[in-house]
Scaffold this motif. Structure first.
Motif, mmCIF file in Angstrom:
data_model
loop_
_atom_site.group_PDB
_atom_site.id
_atom_site.type_symbol
_atom_site.label_atom_id
_atom_site.label_comp_id
_atom_site.label_asym_id
_atom_site.label_seq_id
_atom_site.Cartn_x
_atom_site.Cartn_y
_atom_site.Cartn_z
ATOM 1 N N TYR A 210 1.138 -0.906 0.186
ATOM 2 C CA TYR A 210 0.422 0.012 -0.133
ATOM 3 C C TYR A 210 0.603 1.277 -0.084
ATOM 4 O O TYR A 210 0.709 1.978 -0.827
ATOM 5 N N LEU A 211 1.702 1.237 1.301
ATOM 6 C CA LEU A 211 2.603 2.053 0.792
ATOM 7 C C LEU A 211 3.498 2.750 -0.487
ATOM 8 O O LEU A 211 3.720 3.599 -0.826
ATOM 9 N N LEU A 212 3.943 1.212 -1.004
ATOM 10 C CA LEU A 212 4.379 1.644 -2.362
ATOM 11 C C LEU A 212 4.241 2.066 -3.076
ATOM 12 O O LEU A 212 4.527 2.729 -4.214
ATOM 13 N N LYS A 213 1.863 1.625 -3.225
ATOM 14 C CA LYS A 213 1.726 2.483 -4.107
ATOM 15 C C LYS A 213 0.766 3.245 -3.681
ATOM 16 O O LYS A 213 -0.317 4.381 -4.122
ATOM 17 N N ASN A 214 0.848 4.024 -2.962
ATOM 18 C CA ASN A 214 1.204 5.508 -2.154
ATOM 19 C C ASN A 214 0.145 5.807 -1.752
ATOM 20 O O ASN A 214 -0.879 6.559 -2.044
ATOM 21 N N ARG A 215 -0.914 4.153 -1.304
ATOM 22 C CA ARG A 215 -2.338 4.510 -1.106
ATOM 23 C C ARG A 215 -1.992 3.821 1.078
ATOM 24 O O ARG A 215 -1.401 3.777 1.322
ATOM 25 N N GLU A 216 -3.523 4.835 1.608
ATOM 26 C CA GLU A 216 -3.772 4.124 3.147
ATOM 27 C C GLU A 216 -2.414 3.787 3.586
ATOM 28 O O GLU A 216 -2.167 3.123 4.562
ATOM 29 N N HIS A 217 -2.184 5.492 3.935
ATOM 30 C CA HIS A 217 -0.632 5.249 4.242
ATOM 31 C C HIS A 217 -1.032 5.310 6.390
ATOM 32 O O HIS A 217 -0.586 4.280 6.915
ATOM 33 N N LEU A 218 -2.013 5.650 6.714
ATOM 34 C CA LEU A 218 -2.781 5.643 7.947
ATOM 35 C C LEU A 218 -2.631 4.250 8.539
ATOM 36 O O LEU A 218 -1.999 3.182 9.279
ATOM 37 N N PHE A 219 -3.626 2.878 7.651
ATOM 38 C CA PHE A 219 -3.970 1.819 7.610
ATOM 39 C C PHE A 219 -2.382 0.996 7.838
ATOM 40 O O PHE A 219 -2.215 0.297 8.436
ATOM 41 N N ALA A 220 -1.467 1.273 6.605
ATOM 42 C CA ALA A 220 -0.375 0.505 6.691
ATOM 43 C C ALA A 220 0.273 0.962 7.640
ATOM 44 O O ALA A 220 1.162 -0.280 8.006
ATOM 45 N N LYS A 221 0.434 2.263 8.522
ATOM 46 C CA LYS A 221 1.651 2.383 9.423
ATOM 47 C C LYS A 221 1.376 0.821 10.598
ATOM 48 O O LYS A 221 1.982 1.055 10.894
ATOM 49 N N ARG A 222 -0.273 1.473 10.875
ATOM 50 C CA ARG A 222 -0.693 1.871 11.835
ATOM 51 C C ARG A 222 -0.606 -0.319 11.658
ATOM 52 O O ARG A 222 0.050 -1.047 12.774
ATOM 53 N N SER A 223 -0.639 -0.733 11.010
ATOM 54 C CA SER A 223 -0.704 -2.457 10.804
ATOM 55 C C SER A 223 0.305 -2.890 10.378
ATOM 56 O O SER A 223 0.890 -3.829 11.418
ATOM 57 N N ILE A 224 1.703 -2.341 10.540
ATOM 58 C CA ILE A 224 3.058 -2.196 10.267
ATOM 59 C C ILE A 224 3.223 -2.689 11.973
ATOM 60 O O ILE A 224 4.294 -3.322 12.138
ATOM 61 N N ILE A 225 3.203 -1.764 12.296
ATOM 62 C CA ILE A 225 3.358 -1.708 14.063
ATOM 63 C C ILE A 225 3.242 -2.671 14.854
ATOM 64 O O ILE A 225 3.848 -3.402 15.773
ATOM 65 N N VAL A 226 1.816 -2.637 14.777
ATOM 66 C CA VAL A 226 1.551 -3.853 15.443
ATOM 67 C C VAL A 226 1.671 -5.372 14.637
ATOM 68 O O VAL A 226 2.125 -6.277 15.671
#
Lengths: 524, 67
Positions: A210-226
């Motif tokens: 998602y981050l590579l596609k420049n989409r859903e930044h907050l969603f992706a970062k929170r998912s990564i942290i968990v």
């Protein structure tokens, strides 16, 4: 065993390996993602932040896809027990019966009830009850894995049972010994925690996309942290339980341990080969030492790993095959002679019982019980003893690739966690690409773990007691070949369906689930 | 009343599915292939298909293990 059809044994083994490995493509993600989703929903319930609900529902949908495609794929293994491995099934019936019955009941009640609440219950049950259901699904799916892993551990270290020569079945005499054997505990914890690592890599990899596609930044970062925190913590469990498994192996399956380390000549202060390249496959010449083209050793580490003592003696393949009186190791020839006595005594016992000669039956039974622990070796009396040595290169390389990837995942979890907390993850494209391409690597590592465990213990179906050549049913090899290819097609179709449905859902993204639209179903 | 609530819970849940409907189709096809084709035609229980009594099965396995 006068007539052994090796093509039948090989095809039966190949079929079991194929179905088990395909089945295992679905299981670890279910084990790990169920807990990741539970943690995410806990954050939602504690904070009330709707973004956490959106995150939870997306990963819950991915969990649902994986669960639905993978469900019942393990049943095929049970079909194979009854059809291809009937001697084995009969032989172990009572040991497997109890754990698998408990699994069936537990899986049915815990999973089927609470999965429905998890998917259908948003806004129909209270937040806390919904959260409880999600946690119970996580515990239920992991407990289901417990019973089948206990059964597998028993095959690696048969304890808590007694063989009944009248029925030819092993009967459980101590359920708790079977359940809490150190091999079972380490196997269960190591397997489920490796599933948690795989699921963490999966969540991080998809979020990186998602981050590579420049989409859903907050969603992706929170998912990564968990996922990164979960992955880091559970990686430590993988290391600890892997260490415990190595000690169990050195104690109960020394040949597997020696093959895994390519240790042909036993030694004190044995070093661990951290990285090594073998010169040739010498399975046909098990008595010869295999050399390395290249290796990096850690001094004394293997002795320490095996016996928690850097000076301990670790037996090699040659010691185990030819014996080592100095270290009280019987040769395979001696073991096969004792095994043959056990087999012959069992036949004598049955015949004496049939003719009503109780004194002869009792004498045969005493001889049988004295030699039972070598029963399986009896099938190799007069045969080439290298058949009792597993594939050294397969176990050696599988172990090293698995461990190497495990450390790669730990580093990945640490790096993505730090970069995400510093809000620099989106700019580090190479880290994101590494995370994305680590998804297939996690599956490879997970499968290789089973390769080490199962190829390394060949030729035993039950360690020292029942080899594959005695466990197989007398079928036509062609019938096993036909079903092998049928399974290959079915599982490949299921895998394609999983990948297609999952990638479609991932491309679609978590979608909108604003607080005003909370009644939307989880199943979208 | 409780059964009606449970029925309604599942009924509305299944009706509101989107991806889940495709998944259920896959599950049902898979179960059909596993149980109605593979189990029925290809995976007979070897011992059950040859013997009816437990005693015969154990004698056969002992014979296989000791021959």
């Amino acid at each position: 065993m006068e007539h052994i059809d090796f093509s039948l044994v090989d095809w039966s083994r190949a079929q079991f390996a194929l179905t088990a490995m395909y089945h295992w493509l679905f299981v670890p993600l279910t084990l790990g993602l169920s807990f990741i989703v539970a943690f995410m929903e806990t954050l939602y319930v504690r904070t009330g932040n709707p973004e956490w609900k959106r995150i939870t529902k997306f990963w819950m949908t991915i969990f649902g896809i994986n669960f639905a495609i993978g469900v019942a794929t393990g049943i095929i293994l049970e079909f194979e027990f009854g059809t291809n491995w009937s001697n084995y099934s009969w032989f172990v019936g009572d040991i497997f019966g109890a754990p698998l019955a408990i699994e069936g009941i537990m899986a049915f009640f815990l999973e089927s009830t609470f999965i429905a609440v998890m998917f259908f219950g948003w806004n129909k049950v209270s937040k806390k009850f919904h959260l409880l259901s999600t946690w119970l699904v996580a515990f239920g799916s992991n407990l289901s894995a417990l019973w089948i892993l206990v059964a597998n551990a028993w095959m690696q270290n048969p304890v808590g049972m007694k063989f009944n020569p009248d029925t030819a079945r092993n009967e459980m005499v101590n359920f708790w010994e079977v359940l809490f054997s150190p091999v079972a505990i380490n196997k269960f914890l190591h397997t489920i925690s490796s599933g948690y690592v795989l699921a963490s890599v999966f969540v991080i990899g998809v979020s990186a996309w998602y981050l590579l596609k420049n989409r859903e930044h907050l969603f992706a970062k929170r998912s990564i942290i968990v996922a990164a925190v979960f992955g880091l913590v559970t990686s430590l469990f993988v290391v600890l339980t892997g260490d415990g498994s190595a000690r169990n192996m050195a104690q109960h399956q020394p040949m597997k341990f020696a093959a895994m380390e390519n240790l042909y000549v036993g030694q004190q202060n044995a070093p661990l080969v951290a990285i090594g390249i073998l010169k040739e496959n010498v399975k046909e010449a098990a008595h010869k030492k295999q050399d390395f083209r290249f290796m990096i050793e850690i001094p004394n580490m293997l002795s320490y790993m095996a016996f928690l003592d850097p000076n301990a003696y670790v037996p090699g393949i040659q010691d185990l095959v030819h014996g080592n009186p100095e270290h009280q190791i019987l040769s395979y020839k001696e073991k096969s002679e004792k095994g043959k006595i056990a087999i012959t005594s069992l036949a004598e016992y049955k015949n004496a019982k049939k003719t009503g000669n109780d004194s002869l039956a009792n004498a045969a039974l005493v001889k049988f019980e004295e030699n039972y622990k070598y029963f399986g070796y009896g099938y190799y009396e007069g045969r080439e003893l290298h058949e009792l040595v597993p594939s050294v290169p397969t176990t050696f390389y599988s172990f090293r690739v698995m461990v190497g990837l495990g450390f790669h995942f730990m580093l990945l979890f640490f790096v993505v966690l730090v970069l995400t907390l510093k809000d620099k993850i989106a700019k580090n494209k190479w880290v994101l690409y590494t995370a994305l391409w680590s998804i297939p690597l996690a599956y490879i590592a997970s499968e290789l773990g089973w390769v080490v465990a199962e190829v390394g213990r060949q030729p035993w179906v039950i360690q020292d007691i029942l080899p594959t050549i005695a466990a197989v049913s007398q079928l036509q090899p062609t019938s096993v070949q036909i079903t092998f290819w049928m399974f290959f097609l079915i599982f490949t179709a299921l895998l394609i369906a999983e990948i297609k449905i999952m990638t479609k859902q991932i491309k679609k993204g978590p979608g909108e689930d604003a607080p005003s639209n909370e009644s939307a179903s989880a199943n979208n | 009343m409780i059964f009606r609530k449970i029925f309604s819970f599942y009924y509305t849940g299944f009706r509101s599915m989107t991806v889940g409907k495709n998944l259920w189709v896959i599950i049902l096809i898979k179960l059909f292939v596993l149980f109605a084709i593979l189990r029925l035609f290809f995976f007979h229980d070897f011992l059950n298909s040859k013997f009816t009594s437990e005693n015969d099965k154990s004698n056969y396995v002992i014979e296989q293990l000791t021959k």
